[in-house]
Scaffold this motif. Structure first.
Motif, mmCIF file in Angstrom:
data_model
loop_
_atom_site.group_PDB
_atom_site.id
_atom_site.type_symbol
_atom_site.label_atom_id
_atom_site.label_comp_id
_atom_site.label_asym_id
_atom_site.label_seq_id
_atom_site.Cartn_x
_atom_site.Cartn_y
_atom_site.Cartn_z
ATOM 1 N N LYS A 157 -14.384 6.698 -10.148
ATOM 2 C CA LYS A 157 -15.311 7.024 -9.064
ATOM 3 C C LYS A 157 -14.749 6.572 -7.720
ATOM 4 O O LYS A 157 -14.846 7.270 -6.728
ATOM 5 N N ARG A 158 -14.181 5.362 -7.703
ATOM 6 C CA ARG A 158 -13.680 4.830 -6.442
ATOM 7 C C ARG A 158 -12.736 3.663 -6.681
ATOM 8 O O ARG A 158 -12.618 3.136 -7.775
ATOM 9 N N LEU A 159 -12.099 3.290 -5.582
ATOM 10 C CA LEU A 159 -11.286 2.087 -5.502
ATOM 11 C C LEU A 159 -12.011 1.106 -4.602
ATOM 12 O O LEU A 159 -12.619 1.513 -3.609
ATOM 13 N N ALA A 160 -11.932 -0.166 -4.933
ATOM 14 C CA ALA A 160 -12.559 -1.198 -4.105
ATOM 15 C C ALA A 160 -11.526 -2.288 -3.837
ATOM 16 O O ALA A 160 -10.692 -2.594 -4.683
ATOM 17 N N LEU A 161 -11.591 -2.855 -2.651
ATOM 18 C CA LEU A 161 -10.732 -3.989 -2.334
ATOM 19 C C LEU A 161 -11.445 -4.896 -1.352
ATOM 20 O O LEU A 161 -12.372 -4.481 -0.661
ATOM 21 N N SER A 162 -11.008 -6.117 -1.324
ATOM 22 C CA SER A 162 -11.451 -7.041 -0.285
ATOM 23 C C SER A 162 -10.207 -7.754 0.216
ATOM 24 O O SER A 162 -9.223 -7.892 -0.502
ATOM 25 N N GLY A 166 -7.587 5.894 4.647
ATOM 26 C CA GLY A 166 -8.931 6.338 4.302
ATOM 27 C C GLY A 166 -9.892 5.303 3.767
ATOM 28 O O GLY A 166 -11.064 5.615 3.547
ATOM 29 N N TYR A 167 -9.452 4.078 3.533
ATOM 30 C CA TYR A 167 -10.394 3.047 3.092
ATOM 31 C C TYR A 167 -11.370 2.769 4.224
ATOM 32 O O TYR A 167 -10.994 2.754 5.393
ATOM 33 N N GLN A 168 -12.636 2.553 3.864
ATOM 34 C CA GLN A 168 -13.656 2.292 4.864
ATOM 35 C C GLN A 168 -14.279 0.928 4.625
ATOM 36 O O GLN A 168 -14.568 0.548 3.490
ATOM 37 N N ARG A 169 -14.505 0.219 5.711
ATOM 38 C CA ARG A 169 -15.143 -1.090 5.632
ATOM 39 C C ARG A 169 -16.591 -0.909 5.190
ATOM 40 O O ARG A 169 -17.308 -0.050 5.697
ATOM 41 N N ASP A 170 -17.013 -1.698 4.237
ATOM 42 C CA ASP A 170 -18.368 -1.600 3.699
ATOM 43 C C ASP A 170 -19.372 -2.151 4.708
ATOM 44 O O ASP A 170 -19.257 -3.287 5.157
ATOM 45 N N THR A 171 -20.322 -1.330 5.072
ATOM 46 C CA THR A 171 -21.388 -1.771 5.973
ATOM 47 C C THR A 171 -22.749 -1.705 5.293
ATOM 48 O O THR A 171 -23.765 -1.989 5.916
ATOM 49 N N SER A 172 -22.752 -1.338 4.001
ATOM 50 C CA SER A 172 -24.015 -1.167 3.274
ATOM 51 C C SER A 172 -24.388 -2.363 2.413
ATOM 52 O O SER A 172 -25.561 -2.570 2.127
ATOM 53 N N LYS A 232 -5.298 -2.513 8.858
ATOM 54 C CA LYS A 232 -4.928 -1.283 9.568
ATOM 55 C C LYS A 232 -4.301 -0.276 8.604
ATOM 56 O O LYS A 232 -4.549 0.928 8.710
ATOM 57 N N LEU A 233 -3.490 -0.755 7.677
ATOM 58 C CA LEU A 233 -2.894 0.124 6.672
ATOM 59 C C LEU A 233 -3.982 0.740 5.797
ATOM 60 O O LEU A 233 -3.995 1.954 5.573
ATOM 61 N N TYR A 234 -4.899 -0.089 5.311
ATOM 62 C CA TYR A 234 -5.975 0.414 4.450
ATOM 63 C C TYR A 234 -6.777 1.499 5.169
ATOM 64 O O TYR A 234 -7.049 2.563 4.615
ATOM 65 N N GLU A 235 -7.149 1.221 6.393
ATOM 66 C CA GLU A 235 -7.950 2.181 7.150
ATOM 67 C C GLU A 235 -7.160 3.448 7.457
ATOM 68 O O GLU A 235 -7.722 4.544 7.480
#
Length: 149
Positions: A114-119, A134-140, A128-131
Motif C-alpha cells: 500500500k505504501r512506504l513509511a519512513l521517519s 515524492g515522499y510527503q511529510r505526515d501532517t495527519s 530534501k532527497l525524500y521530498e
C-alpha cells in the motif's frame, strides 16, 4: 557514476556491516562493527528485513537501505518501513540515494504494498532527497514511541 542496486543476501553481510556501522555512527552511536555484523546477519538469516545494496561498476559498496515489513489494518495490505538509508560520504550527492529510493519503490510495488513509511531526524539533510522523489511529510498523525528498556 554508474550505480547498481540489488537485493542483498546472507553472503553480503560482511559488505553491509561496515555500511550499517557507519549508519549507526551517523545517528550518534559508537562504532561497533561486531554488533553491526551480528545485527545484519540476524535480519538476513531470519528473513526479517529486505536490504538493498548499491554498488558502483567495480562492485564497491556505496550504500544500502533496509526495509521492515508491516501491515496497514485499515487497508488490509502490506506496508514497508524504510528504516535505514545510508550512502558513504564520498558518494553523497551522486545519485546513489535516489537510486536506492527508486529500488525501494519498485520493490514495494512488486510486493503489492500500500505504501512506504519512513521517519528521520529533524536535522537530517536527506529530507530534501525524500521530498524530491515524492515522499510527503505526515501532517495527519502524531507518532509516539515508548522506550521499554
Amino acid at each position: 557514476m554508474k550505480v547498481n542496486v540489488r537485493q542483498a543476501g546472507l553472503a553480503d553481510a560482511e559488505i553491509i556491516a561496515p555500511l550499517f556501522d557507519g549508519y549507526r555512527q551517523f545517528y550518534g552511536q559508537a562504532s561497533d562493527l561486531p554488533l553491526a555484523r551480528e545485527f545484519i546477519l540476524d535480519r538476513l538469516a531470519l528473513l526479517e528485513s529486505v536490504i538493498l545494496l548499491a554498488e558502483n561498476g567495480q562492485g564497491e559498496a556505496l550504500g544500502f537501505t533496509q526495509l521492515y515489513p508491516s501491515f496497514s489494518s485499515v487497508s488490509a495490505r502490506r506496508i514497508w518501513i524504510l528504516n535505514d538509508l545510508f550512502v558513504v560520504p564520498q558518494a553523497r550527492g551522486t545519485g546513489v540515494g535516489k537510486a536506492l529510493l527508486e529500488a525501494v519503490r519498485m520493490h514495494a510495488a512488486a510486493c503489492g504494498a500500500k505504501r512506504l513509511a519512513l521517519s528521520t531526524a529533524h536535522d537530517n539533510p536527506a529530507q530534501k532527497l525524500y521530498e524530491s522523489v515524492g515522499y510527503q511529510r505526515d501532517t495527519s498523525f502524531f507518532h509516539y514511541s515508548l522506550n521499554v528498556d
